[in-house]
Write a protein that holds these residues in place. Structure first.
Motif, short mmCIF file in Angstrom:
data_model
loop_
_atom_site.label_atom_id
_atom_site.label_comp_id
_atom_site.label_asym_id
_atom_site.label_seq_id
_atom_site.Cartn_x
_atom_site.Cartn_y
_atom_site.Cartn_z
N ARG A 1 24.04 9.50 -53.35
CA ARG A 1 23.23 9.82 -54.52
C ARG A 1 24.09 10.56 -55.55
NH1 ARG A 1 20.48 13.92 -56.52
NH2 ARG A 1 20.83 15.31 -54.76
N ASN A 2 23.97 10.17 -56.81
CA ASN A 2 24.72 10.81 -57.89
C ASN A 2 24.08 12.16 -58.19
OD1 ASN A 2 26.22 11.47 -60.15
ND2 ASN A 2 25.13 10.09 -61.50
N ASP A 3 24.79 13.23 -57.85
CA ASP A 3 24.29 14.57 -58.14
C ASP A 3 24.89 15.15 -59.42
OD1 ASP A 3 26.88 15.15 -57.42
OD2 ASP A 3 26.37 16.39 -55.69
N GLY A 4 25.67 14.32 -60.14
CA GLY A 4 26.28 14.73 -61.39
C GLY A 4 27.68 15.30 -61.24
N SER A 5 28.10 15.61 -60.01
CA SER A 5 29.43 16.19 -59.79
C SER A 5 30.53 15.13 -59.82
CB SER A 5 29.49 16.93 -58.45
OG SER A 5 29.46 16.01 -57.37
N GLY A 6 30.18 13.89 -59.47
CA GLY A 6 31.16 12.82 -59.40
C GLY A 6 31.97 12.83 -58.11
N ILE A 7 31.59 13.70 -57.17
CA ILE A 7 32.32 13.80 -55.91
C ILE A 7 31.52 13.14 -54.79
CG2 ILE A 7 33.28 15.38 -54.17
CD1 ILE A 7 34.78 15.51 -56.79
N ILE A 8 32.15 12.19 -54.12
CA ILE A 8 31.60 11.63 -52.89
C ILE A 8 32.42 12.31 -51.79
CG2 ILE A 8 31.23 9.56 -51.51
CD1 ILE A 8 31.31 7.99 -54.22
N PRO A 9 31.81 13.23 -51.04
CA PRO A 9 32.58 14.07 -50.12
C PRO A 9 33.23 13.31 -48.96
CG PRO A 9 30.27 14.79 -50.24
CD PRO A 9 30.40 13.54 -51.03
N GLU A 10 34.26 13.93 -48.43
CA GLU A 10 34.92 13.39 -47.24
C GLU A 10 33.89 13.24 -46.13
OE1 GLU A 10 39.16 14.33 -45.40
OE2 GLU A 10 37.74 15.97 -45.05
N GLY A 11 33.89 12.10 -45.46
CA GLY A 11 32.98 11.84 -44.36
C GLY A 11 31.61 11.31 -44.78
N ALA A 12 31.38 11.10 -46.06
CA ALA A 12 30.06 10.68 -46.55
C ALA A 12 29.74 9.22 -46.27
CB ALA A 12 29.94 10.96 -48.05
N LEU A 13 30.74 8.38 -46.10
CA LEU A 13 30.51 6.95 -45.87
C LEU A 13 30.25 6.74 -44.38
CD1 LEU A 13 33.34 5.49 -48.10
CD2 LEU A 13 31.01 6.11 -48.74
N THR A 14 29.03 6.34 -44.06
CA THR A 14 28.63 6.29 -42.65
C THR A 14 28.16 4.92 -42.18
OG1 THR A 14 26.41 7.02 -43.25
CG2 THR A 14 27.99 8.73 -42.63
N GLN A 15 28.12 3.92 -43.05
CA GLN A 15 27.61 2.61 -42.65
C GLN A 15 28.73 1.77 -42.03
OE1 GLN A 15 25.86 1.24 -46.31
NE2 GLN A 15 23.97 2.36 -45.94
N HIS A 16 28.90 1.91 -40.72
CA HIS A 16 29.90 1.16 -39.95
C HIS A 16 31.31 1.39 -40.50
CE1 HIS A 16 26.45 -0.79 -38.18
NE2 HIS A 16 26.06 -1.17 -39.37
N TYR A 17 31.58 2.56 -41.04
CA TYR A 17 32.87 2.82 -41.68
C TYR A 17 33.98 2.94 -40.63
CZ TYR A 17 36.58 4.90 -44.41
OH TYR A 17 37.78 5.13 -45.02
N GLN A 18 35.08 2.24 -40.90
CA GLN A 18 36.32 2.35 -40.13
C GLN A 18 37.45 2.35 -41.14
OE1 GLN A 18 37.16 2.53 -36.65
NE2 GLN A 18 39.12 2.95 -37.59
N GLY A 19 38.18 3.44 -41.24
CA GLY A 19 39.25 3.57 -42.22
C GLY A 19 40.32 2.50 -42.07
N PRO A 20 41.18 2.38 -43.07
CA PRO A 20 42.26 1.39 -43.03
C PRO A 20 43.03 1.49 -41.71
CG PRO A 20 42.19 2.45 -45.17
CD PRO A 20 41.23 3.19 -44.29
N CYS A 21 43.17 0.36 -41.03
CA CYS A 21 43.78 0.39 -39.70
C CYS A 21 44.52 -0.92 -39.42
CB CYS A 21 42.69 0.62 -38.65
SG CYS A 21 43.36 1.10 -37.05
N PRO A 22 45.66 -1.13 -40.11
CA PRO A 22 46.42 -2.36 -39.84
C PRO A 22 47.09 -2.27 -38.46
CG PRO A 22 47.64 -0.94 -41.32
CD PRO A 22 46.29 -0.30 -41.12
N GLN A 23 47.35 -3.44 -37.88
CA GLN A 23 48.05 -3.48 -36.60
C GLN A 23 49.47 -2.94 -36.80
OE1 GLN A 23 47.83 -7.46 -35.10
NE2 GLN A 23 45.64 -7.32 -34.68
N ALA A 24 50.04 -2.40 -35.74
CA ALA A 24 51.39 -1.83 -35.81
C ALA A 24 52.38 -2.84 -36.37
CB ALA A 24 51.84 -1.38 -34.42
N GLY A 25 53.17 -2.41 -37.34
CA GLY A 25 54.20 -3.24 -37.93
C GLY A 25 53.71 -4.19 -39.01
#
Length: 156
Positions: free
Chosen positions: A100-124
């Motif tokens: 939700r836009n609270d006017g601050s423009g900040i989406i806090p760390e950890g806020a994305l919760t819908q099946h989120y998996q950070g960038p994770c390329p295979q080794a190499g």
């Protein structure tokens, strides 16, 4: 004869509807052309811009999303929809969420919760990921503005 005329009219209507849907999709994609933000000749920013505070040590292969700073938020923005997409080879959705836009423009760390998996390329393997941030207005499925922030994790 009446049946045939009805079928032709229906087919024409379906063609027109599909053409309108294709045009709407293309228009939505046009706003993706500018990544981050555009600069005018005088150096002023034109429209929304985003900065993803991604860190390989904290967010790589993590369920914790990075902080996202959104600037020059379009008027009427009620929320942001964020998607993480692996852009190499075949596009792959890596999760996201809405905030939700609270006017601050900040989406806090950890806020994305819908099946989120950070960038994770295979080794190499070097992979490019895109954080796609859409400014949304309640009741309108069409984004007010969309920006893309590319991330390429270090090859390990």
């Amino acid at each position: 004869m009446q049946y045939r005329l009805s079928f032709v009219t229906c087919r024409h209507a379906l063609f027109t509807l599909s053409l309108c849907a294709a045009c709407a999709t293309l228009l939505a994609g046009c706003s993706l052309i500018g990544s981050g933000s555009e600069k005018t000749e005088d150096g002023a920013q034109d429209g929304m811009s985003i900065e993803v505070k991604y860190s390989d040590s904290m967010h790589r292969c993590s369920r914790v999303s990075p902080e996202i700073d959104v600037r020059n938020i379009p008027a009427g923005t009620d929320s942001f929809v964020v998607r993480l997409i692996e852009a190499d080879a075949q596009e792959r959705f890596c999760g996201g969420g809405s905030w939700r836009n609270d006017g601050s423009g900040i989406i806090p760390e950890g806020a994305l919760t819908q099946h989120y998996q950070g960038p994770c390329p295979q080794a190499g393997q070097k992979r490019t990921y895109h954080y796609v941030v859409s400014a949304m207005e309640n009741g309108n499925p069409q984004p007010l503005m969309v920006r893309v922030f590319p991330v390429t994790p270090e090859v390990q």
